[in-house]
Design a protein around this motif. Structure first.
Motif, mmCIF file in Angstrom:
data_model
loop_
_atom_site.group_PDB
_atom_site.id
_atom_site.type_symbol
_atom_site.label_atom_id
_atom_site.label_comp_id
_atom_site.label_asym_id
_atom_site.label_seq_id
_atom_site.Cartn_x
_atom_site.Cartn_y
_atom_site.Cartn_z
ATOM 1 N N SER A 15 0.818 -1.226 0.000
ATOM 2 C CA SER A 15 0.000 0.000 0.000
ATOM 3 C C SER A 15 0.847 1.269 0.000
ATOM 4 C CB SER A 15 -0.993 0.001 1.168
ATOM 5 O OG SER A 15 -0.335 0.058 2.398
ATOM 6 N N THR A 16 2.012 1.258 0.631
ATOM 7 C CA THR A 16 2.894 2.426 0.579
ATOM 8 C C THR A 16 3.462 2.586 -0.826
ATOM 9 O OG1 THR A 16 3.409 2.183 2.921
ATOM 10 C CG2 THR A 16 4.917 3.537 1.621
ATOM 11 N N GLY A 17 3.710 1.480 -1.500
ATOM 12 C CA GLY A 17 4.131 1.535 -2.899
ATOM 13 C C GLY A 17 3.075 2.177 -3.779
ATOM 14 N N GLU A 18 1.804 1.907 -3.502
ATOM 15 C CA GLU A 18 0.721 2.531 -4.266
ATOM 16 C C GLU A 18 0.678 4.039 -4.023
ATOM 17 O OE1 GLU A 18 -2.704 0.260 -3.086
ATOM 18 O OE2 GLU A 18 -2.038 -1.512 -4.202
ATOM 19 N N ILE A 19 0.977 4.460 -2.800
ATOM 20 C CA ILE A 19 1.071 5.901 -2.515
ATOM 21 C C ILE A 19 2.239 6.499 -3.293
ATOM 22 C CG2 ILE A 19 1.610 7.618 -0.730
ATOM 23 C CD1 ILE A 19 0.062 5.818 1.265
ATOM 24 N N ALA A 20 3.392 5.830 -3.269
ATOM 25 C CA ALA A 20 4.581 6.316 -3.984
ATOM 26 C C ALA A 20 4.299 6.434 -5.481
ATOM 27 C CB ALA A 20 5.767 5.397 -3.726
ATOM 28 N N GLU A 21 3.609 5.474 -6.051
ATOM 29 C CA GLU A 21 3.243 5.529 -7.470
ATOM 30 C C GLU A 21 2.335 6.722 -7.749
ATOM 31 O OE1 GLU A 21 4.399 3.894 -9.993
ATOM 32 O OE2 GLU A 21 5.495 2.296 -8.973
ATOM 33 N N ALA A 22 1.391 6.989 -6.856
ATOM 34 C CA ALA A 22 0.495 8.143 -7.026
ATOM 35 C C ALA A 22 1.279 9.446 -6.945
ATOM 36 C CB ALA A 22 -0.621 8.118 -5.979
ATOM 37 N N VAL A 23 2.249 9.520 -6.044
ATOM 38 C CA VAL A 23 3.092 10.716 -5.923
ATOM 39 C C VAL A 23 3.890 10.911 -7.212
ATOM 40 C CG1 VAL A 23 5.067 11.740 -4.710
ATOM 41 C CG2 VAL A 23 3.211 10.668 -3.399
ATOM 42 N N PHE A 148 -6.400 9.463 -1.415
ATOM 43 C CA PHE A 148 -5.643 9.746 -2.637
ATOM 44 C C PHE A 148 -5.802 11.180 -3.132
ATOM 45 C CE2 PHE A 148 -4.999 5.210 -2.567
ATOM 46 C CZ PHE A 148 -3.663 5.134 -2.954
ATOM 47 N N PRO A 149 -6.959 11.833 -2.983
ATOM 48 C CA PRO A 149 -7.000 13.260 -3.346
ATOM 49 C C PRO A 149 -6.010 14.096 -2.517
ATOM 50 C CG PRO A 149 -9.214 12.383 -3.335
ATOM 51 C CD PRO A 149 -8.322 11.303 -2.762
ATOM 52 N N ALA A 150 -5.867 13.793 -1.229
ATOM 53 C CA ALA A 150 -4.913 14.525 -0.387
ATOM 54 C C ALA A 150 -3.471 14.192 -0.798
ATOM 55 C CB ALA A 150 -5.125 14.194 1.084
#
Length: 169
Positions: A15-23, A148-150
């Motif tokens: 899940s942190t990888g998914e945040i990193a991808e979004a960033v 994800f919007p934030a």
């Protein structure tokens, strides 16, 4: 010349990888050449103008891969702008207020003169690896608390900061 950024992350269940991808995706949408990579796979940060390091939080500590990445690249990180993010609260606290960095992250921030830090909600789904994760899920405390919007809004602001940062580390 395009500005380049690395988003390196430590995660166990993804899940942190998914945040990193979004960033990284948001940075690219705002004109920054960016890639997200698992922290252990990064051998050299010198090709990047800026670095973002993200780590999942487990029992009050940043993920070991994020900690090791910072330690391994300390000299190179010290001469370029760096931002940190953490992911982990399995409740709405990260969306309701600013969650300060954990002690080890604060220490690394001070040593590297990190530009900024943010904590995002975490995600723990059924089937997650690790004894502690299984206990948390068994007690009904799992779920997806990522906003994800934030995350994308933070990354959009970050793109402006990266573009404005002095170059040539």
């Amino acid at each position: 010349m395009p500005v380049t950024a690395l988003v390196a992350y430590g995660t166990t269940n993804g899940s942190t990888g998914e945040i990193a991808e979004a960033v990284a995706r948001t940075l690219r949408e705002h004109g920054v050449t960016a890639e997200a990579l698992p922290a252990p796979s990064v051998r050299d940060v010198t090709p990047y103008d800026a670095v973002v390091v993200g780590g999942a939080l487990y029992a009050g500590r940043w993920h070991k891969d994020a900690r090791r990445f910072v330690r391994r690249n300390r000299r190179a990180l010290a001469v370029r702008p760096v931002w940190f993010f953490s992911s982990g609260p399995l409740d709405a606290s990260a969306a309701e207020r600013d969650v300060p960095p954990v002690r080890g992250v604060r220490r690394d921030m001070a040593h590297l003169d990190v530009v900024g830090h943010v904590t995002f909600g975490g995600c723990l789904r059924e089937g997650a690896r690790g004894r502690l994760a299984r206990v948390i899920l068994r007690n009904g405390k799992g779920g997806d608390f990522r906003d994800f919007p934030a995350i994308e809004a933070w990354a959009a602001d970050l793109a402006k900061e990266i573009a404005a940062a002095p170059g040539d580390p």
